[in-house]
Design an enzyme around this catalytic site. Structure first.
Site, PDB file in Angstrom:
ATOM      1  N   ARG A  10      -6.694 -22.281 -34.618  1.00  0.00           N
ATOM      2  CA  ARG A  10      -5.928 -23.226 -35.435  1.00  0.00           C
ATOM      3  C   ARG A  10      -5.063 -24.110 -34.551  1.00  0.00           C
ATOM      4  NH1 ARG A  10      -5.533 -21.548 -40.957  1.00  0.00           N
ATOM      5  NH2 ARG A  10      -4.320 -23.440 -41.238  1.00  0.00           N
ATOM      6  N   GLY A  29       5.037 -21.465 -35.872  1.00  0.00           N
ATOM      7  CA  GLY A  29       4.691 -20.136 -35.331  1.00  0.00           C
ATOM      8  C   GLY A  29       5.164 -19.958 -33.897  1.00  0.00           C
ATOM      9  N   GLY A  30       5.255 -18.688 -33.482  1.00  0.00           N
ATOM     10  CA  GLY A  30       5.756 -18.353 -32.144  1.00  0.00           C
ATOM     11  C   GLY A  30       4.933 -19.012 -31.053  1.00  0.00           C
ATOM     12  N   ARG A 309      -5.668 -14.269 -46.007  1.00  0.00           N
ATOM     13  CA  ARG A 309      -7.078 -13.880 -46.144  1.00  0.00           C
ATOM     14  C   ARG A 309      -7.396 -13.242 -47.490  1.00  0.00           C
ATOM     15  NH1 ARG A 309      -7.226 -10.853 -40.245  1.00  0.00           N
ATOM     16  NH2 ARG A 309      -6.098 -12.510 -39.195  1.00  0.00           N
ATOM     17  N   LEU A 374       5.865  -9.794 -33.378  1.00  0.00           N
ATOM     18  CA  LEU A 374       7.008 -10.623 -32.999  1.00  0.00           C
ATOM     19  C   LEU A 374       8.171 -10.463 -33.960  1.00  0.00           C
ATOM     20  CD1 LEU A 374       5.063 -13.853 -31.999  1.00  0.00           C
ATOM     21  CD2 LEU A 374       5.887 -12.030 -30.509  1.00  0.00           C
ATOM     22  N   VAL A 375       7.875  -9.994 -35.197  1.00  0.00           N
ATOM     23  CA  VAL A 375       8.948  -9.888 -36.194  1.00  0.00           C
ATOM     24  C   VAL A 375      10.050  -8.966 -35.679  1.00  0.00           C
ATOM     25  CG1 VAL A 375       9.489  -9.095 -38.530  1.00  0.00           C
ATOM     26  CG2 VAL A 375       7.409 -10.420 -38.126  1.00  0.00           C
ATOM     27  N   GLU A 378      12.206 -10.794 -33.338  1.00  0.00           N
ATOM     28  CA  GLU A 378      13.050 -11.787 -34.028  1.00  0.00           C
ATOM     29  C   GLU A 378      14.238 -11.100 -34.719  1.00  0.00           C
ATOM     30  OE1 GLU A 378       9.061 -14.459 -34.850  1.00  0.00           O
ATOM     31  OE2 GLU A 378      10.145 -13.670 -36.559  1.00  0.00           O
ATOM     32  N   ASP A 496     -17.935  -2.225  11.463  1.00  0.00           N
ATOM     33  CA  ASP A 496     -18.380  -1.244  10.474  1.00  0.00           C
ATOM     34  C   ASP A 496     -19.778  -0.806  10.919  1.00  0.00           C
ATOM     35  OD1 ASP A 496     -18.737   0.128   7.924  1.00  0.00           O
ATOM     36  OD2 ASP A 496     -20.057  -1.544   7.427  1.00  0.00           O
ATOM     37  N   ASP A 676     -19.450  -4.988   5.725  1.00  0.00           N
ATOM     38  CA  ASP A 676     -20.295  -5.472   4.631  1.00  0.00           C
ATOM     39  C   ASP A 676     -19.836  -5.054   3.247  1.00  0.00           C
ATOM     40  OD1 ASP A 676     -21.024  -2.725   5.118  1.00  0.00           O
ATOM     41  OD2 ASP A 676     -22.694  -3.080   3.756  1.00  0.00           O
TER      42      ASP A 676
HETATM   43  C1  GDG Z   1      -1.036 -12.054 -33.581  1.00  0.00           C
HETATM   44  C2  GDG Z   1      -1.111 -10.547 -33.391  1.00  0.00           C
HETATM   45  C3  GDG Z   1       0.927 -10.684 -31.988  1.00  0.00           C
HETATM   46  C4  GDG Z   1       5.953 -14.320 -40.967  1.00  0.00           C
HETATM   47  N1  GDG Z   1       6.244 -14.563 -42.257  1.00  0.00           N
HETATM   48  C5  GDG Z   1       6.887 -15.729 -42.275  1.00  0.00           C
HETATM   49  C6  GDG Z   1       6.999 -16.211 -40.990  1.00  0.00           C
HETATM   50  N2  GDG Z   1       6.411 -15.308 -40.200  1.00  0.00           N
HETATM   51  C7  GDG Z   1       6.326 -15.417 -38.747  1.00  0.00           C
HETATM   52  C8  GDG Z   1       7.177 -14.353 -38.083  1.00  0.00           C
HETATM   53  C9  GDG Z   1       6.508 -14.245 -36.730  1.00  0.00           C
HETATM   54  C10 GDG Z   1       5.055 -14.531 -37.048  1.00  0.00           C
HETATM   55  O1  GDG Z   1       5.019 -15.178 -38.310  1.00  0.00           O
HETATM   56  C11 GDG Z   1       4.227 -13.267 -37.150  1.00  0.00           C
HETATM   57  O2  GDG Z   1       4.078 -12.767 -35.888  1.00  0.00           O
HETATM   58  P1  GDG Z   1       3.271 -11.443 -35.559  1.00  0.00           P
HETATM   59  O3  GDG Z   1       3.510 -11.097 -34.147  1.00  0.00           O
HETATM   60  O4  GDG Z   1       3.673 -10.390 -36.497  1.00  0.00           O
HETATM   61  O5  GDG Z   1       1.725 -11.699 -35.852  1.00  0.00           O
HETATM   62  P2  GDG Z   1       0.583 -12.849 -35.826  1.00  0.00           P
HETATM   63  O6  GDG Z   1       1.135 -14.131 -35.320  1.00  0.00           O
HETATM   64  O7  GDG Z   1      -0.001 -12.880 -37.169  1.00  0.00           O
HETATM   65  O8  GDG Z   1      -0.632 -12.331 -34.896  1.00  0.00           O
HETATM   66  C12 GDG Z   1       0.266  -9.968 -33.146  1.00  0.00           C
HETATM   67  C13 GDG Z   1       0.893 -12.189 -32.192  1.00  0.00           C
HETATM   68  O9  GDG Z   1      -0.417 -12.669 -32.446  1.00  0.00           O
HETATM   69  C14 GDG Z   1       1.396 -12.911 -30.951  1.00  0.00           C
HETATM   70  O10 GDG Z   1       0.571 -12.691 -29.864  1.00  0.00           O
HETATM   71  O11 GDG Z   1       2.256 -10.269 -31.908  1.00  0.00           O
HETATM   72  O12 GDG Z   1       0.156  -8.608 -32.868  1.00  0.00           O
HETATM   73  O13 GDG Z   1      -1.703  -9.938 -34.530  1.00  0.00           O
HETATM   74  O14 GDG Z   1       6.969 -15.207 -35.857  1.00  0.00           O
HETATM   75  O15 GDG Z   1       8.505 -14.764 -38.061  1.00  0.00           O
HETATM   76  N3  GDG Z   1       7.615 -17.356 -40.670  1.00  0.00           N
HETATM   77  C15 GDG Z   1       8.136 -18.070 -41.676  1.00  0.00           C
HETATM   78  N4  GDG Z   1       8.043 -17.667 -42.983  1.00  0.00           N
HETATM   79  C16 GDG Z   1       7.444 -16.516 -43.307  1.00  0.00           C
HETATM   80  O16 GDG Z   1       7.386 -16.162 -44.479  1.00  0.00           O
HETATM   81  N5  GDG Z   1       8.769 -19.224 -41.407  1.00  0.00           N
END
Ligand code: GDG
Length: 723
Positions: A10, A29-30, A309, A374-375, A378, A496, A676
């Site tokens: 994406r 997103g992160g 999904r 990442l939650v 955060e 060698d 070698d």
């Molecule tokens: C992959 C891997 C790995 C969630 N709900 C809302 C919202 N979020 C944000 C969170 C966080 C992100 O989405 C979720 O991060 P995760 O780390 O849990 O998972 P994914 O991005 O789905 O997936 C995972 C990641 O990649 C990074 O490499 O950690 O294991 O599966 O940032 O805060 N953000 C907002 N509203 C929401 O309702 N604004």
């Protein structure tokens, strides 16, 4: 100017249609935040799917618009999305990689769609690629892209990062297209995972399924050095802290708190996914209220599930299960003024999330499997007052960094129940002590450091690859080296033996020097100090080579013998009690592999398979070295895969260390080394920079030069002694 191309399924911008009009929305997103520091700069770009299937006529206009945002589209049809994304990516790879093997499905047509979609991504990259560009591909949806590019552009720099776990070989091997997937990823130069275990699983699958041997974290793929690494991803710490301390988040917290009442809140926030363990968490909360009724009315679960999904059957079923459990718990313990579970099936803006991170003292993040998560990071960044407790699953990648959380096994309901109690009762001082440590960790290693580290490591690897490209020793060079040798007053040459001075023989005992070699060694020993540096037993070297009055280094450096003197044993050597255990393993493989045999040296053990039927020998050697590598953890041993041998030796010793030791105190004006195999690389790497190092045979090497075979070595040595 060379640019960086980020590639992910994406794009950080998605297109939505509102009243038939296209609206461009940015993702917060992160990953998008972290990589923003790259793709928004200069001529760098991000390539990916904009999240909508469009008519062909619309594509040109969309591409133009996306170019304004430093992004480039890959257009996927509805069929692609169905079969490649919802199908193969999310119903074959996702369950396999998260150990949900009962959810895996294997459909040829979905594999084909995966292949074709990866091809579309590779084609889009080729379209924008220019010489010296760096490509960084992200995640499991695009595992074939690196190799598709490598075939087209053999020298391009490619990084790959896997955001979800990489499963154990036992699970990965169930996938019918496993080898193609591995080879796809191995098209990259540098391959990142969140944890050491993911990296280890990947290397072991490469070894056992695709036949690549590896040393430490390096694999040689068709003479190209590929490195796997573990690099846990971080967050934009300051952004979450700033958001959580903003007036808006504080105001929202106060208003939500007013409506919610006095209950202590436990935050649970995930995308709808079976890997996240949402039903297990609800069941543990149910049991907690049942086991500790004094908490009924005093604590609520704040359950946010973000839609995802939900066209896929297993996700639909999960949603129904969560809804059922929420209803069940609320029906069982709820009162007029007490809601045990506050359930929201939707997403929220960041200000709301920050308010939730503030108002919930406990975060309960207990996925069954998660690449990182990442939650939880955060939540930690948002705890302005350094209080609060994190209950975290051992199965989340983040648990490897956050050992001050209350770590739980998400399959152990009783442990989760007790963790909730412990979190609720944790004294403030202890909360703060733990939270401060975790904040320190999350703050130190942010998404920006992660991006920099990945890019620097990738560039550094590319440089190392280039410096390892060995140069053929042509006649001109040979003449100039011969002249230098003849001018030298005190030359020393490390040689060698097997594969360098002598060709390989079916019977390793049948390799005494022939007449030609004997003559060369006799003549050369008069003009230079010669050191034969071999993995062979001391006794064998002595029997074959003592007459030439040269130095001998045996068993990869364990024993050394100066010309005319006695053998000495390297002082760093530990005792050999490991041998009994290792011998049992080797003997087990000998029984199962006709033609293989054990050679026992004083301080090493060698399994030979030169006489074994071709395919079987390769297969068993891979199994054996994996087995040995596992056995040797913390025992200070190395497993070396040589030419038709697998050898176990103490890691304190190697040819490089022995060669450097031999040079000590030596006033030499000409140092040369020939070898070698893998063990000779240690010599090439360890010798002083101005040494002339020569690899015999093709392939990557730390040596400066390469010759084809032992005959070419002999011819050069012969030139040295010719008048
Ligand atoms: C992959 C891997 C790995 C969630 N709900 C809302 C919202 N979020 C944000 C969170 C966080 C992100 O989405 C979720 O991060 P995760 O780390 O849990 O998972 P994914 O991005 O789905 O997936 C995972 C990641 O990649 C990074 O490499 O950690 O294991 O599966 O940032 O805060 N953000 C907002 N509203 C929401 O309702 N604004």
């Amino acid at each position: 100017m060379a640019k960086t191309i980020i590639v992910s399924n994406r794009l950080p911008i998605r297109i939505e249609k509102e009243d038939g009009k296209k609206v461009y929305k940015t993702s917060e997103g992160g990953l998008a935040t972290g990589l923003g520091s790259i793709y928004k700069e200069g001529n760098n770009i991000w390539i990916g799917w904009p999240g909508i299937s469009l008519e062909h006529e619309e594509e040109e206009e969309v591409e133009k618009e996306l170019i304004n945002h430093n992004t480039r589209p890959v257009f996927l049809t509805e069929h692609d999305v169905e079969e490649f994304y919802l199908g193969f990516s999310n119903q074959t790879l996702w369950p396999a990689f998260h150990y949900f093997i009962h959810h895996m499905r294997f459909k040829d047509e979905e594999w084909e769609a995966y292949y074709n979609a990866n091809r579309k991504f590779a084609d889009a990259i080729s379209k924008w690629l220019e010489p010296d560009d760096i490509i960084w591909v992200h995640d499991y949806q695009l595992m074939l892209v690196p190799n598709m590019l490598r075939k087209q552009f053999p020298n391009v720099t490619i990084g790959f990062f896997q955001h979800i776990p990489f499963p154990s070989y036992e699970v990965f091997r169930m996938i019918p297209w496993r080898k193609k997937l591995l080879n796809g990823v191995l098209g990259a130069d540098y391959i990142g995972f969140h944890t050491y275990d993911d990296m280890r699983h990947f290397l072991s699958s490469c070894h056992r399924l695709a036949g690549y041997s590896y040393e430490r974290n390096q694999i040689l793929v068709k003479n190209r050095l590929v490195e796997a690494d573990s690099l846990p991803m971080g967050i934009d710490y300051d952004k979450y802290l700033a958001s959580a301390t903003s007036q808006l988040a504080k105001a929202k917290e106060i208003s939500y708190r007013d409506s919610l009442g006095k209950q202590e809140l436990i935050l649970s926030m995930d995308r709808l996914d079976y890997s996240k363990g949402i039903p297990g968490r609800l069941q543990a909360f149910d049991k907690f209220l049942d086991r500790y009724p004094e908490y009924q009315g005093r604590v609520s679960l704040f359950l946010i599930v973000v839609p995802s999904r939900d066209q896929v059957a297993s996700y639909k079923a999960l949603k129904e299960k969560v809804e059922f459990l929420v209803g069940h718990v609320n029906g069982k313990y709820g009162t007029i003024n007490y809601v045990p579970v506050h359930f929201y099936y939707r997403s929220f803006p960041l200000d709301d999330l920050s308010a939730f991170y503030r108002m919930c003292k406990i975060a309960m993040i207990t996925p069954k499997r998660d690449g990182m998560n990442l939650v939880c990071k955060e939540f930690i960044a948002s705890r302005e007052n350094e209080d609060g407790v994190l209950i975290l699953s051992e199965m989340a990648g983040a648990s490897k960094e956050l050992s001050d959380a209350i770590l739980v096994n998400p399959n152990d309901e009783n442990e989760m129940v007790e963790a909730i109690k412990r979190a609720l009762e944790m004294p403030l001082a202890e909360q703060k002590r733990r939270m401060k440590i975790m904040q320190g960790t999350v703050k130190k290693y942010t998404i920006f450091q992660w991006v920099d580290l990945f890019m620097n490591n990738l560039k550094d690897l590319k440089e190392r690859q280039q410096s390892m490209a060995t140069k053929r020793l042509d006649n001109e060079l040979k003449n100039s080296i011969t002249k230098d040798f003849k001018k030298a007053k005190n030359p020393i040459i490390f040689l060698d033996y097997d594969g360098t001075l002598m060709p390989f023989n079916e019977n390793p005992d049948d390799c005494a020097p022939d007449a030609e070699l004997s003559q060369i060694l006799h003549q050369l020993a008069v003009k230079a100090k010669l050191v034969v540096i071999s993995g062979r037993k001391a006794a064998t070297l002595e029997e074959w080579l003592d007459e030439f009055n040269i130095d001998l280094i045996a068993e990869h450096g364990i024993k050394t013998k100066r010309a005319g003197a006695k053998w000495e044993v390297n002082g760093d050597l530990q005792e050999d009690s490991w041998k009994n255990e290792a011998r049992d393993i080797l003997e087990f493989y000998i029984q199962r592999t006709p033609g293989s045999f054990l050679e026992e040296k004083e301080h090493t053990l060698v399994w030979h398979y030169r006489k074994v039927e071709k395919g079987l020998g390769d297969l068993r050697s891979s199994e054996l070295s994996s087995h040995l590598k596992h056995f040797m953890t913390n025992k200070g041993l190395d497993v070396i895969e040589g030419d038709h041998v697998v050898e176990v030796k103490p890691s304190v010793i190697n040819k490089g260390k022995a060669a450097v030791e031999r040079l000590k105190g030596e006033k030499t004006d000409f140092v040369m080394a020939f070898g070698d195999d893998r063990t000779d690389e240690d010599t090439f790497e360890a010798l002083p920079k101005d040494s002339l190092t020569v690899k015999v045979g093709s392939g990557f090497s730390y040596a400066k030069y390469a010759v084809e075979n032992n005959e070419e070595v002999r011819a050069l040595l012969q030139d040295f002694v010719n008048e």
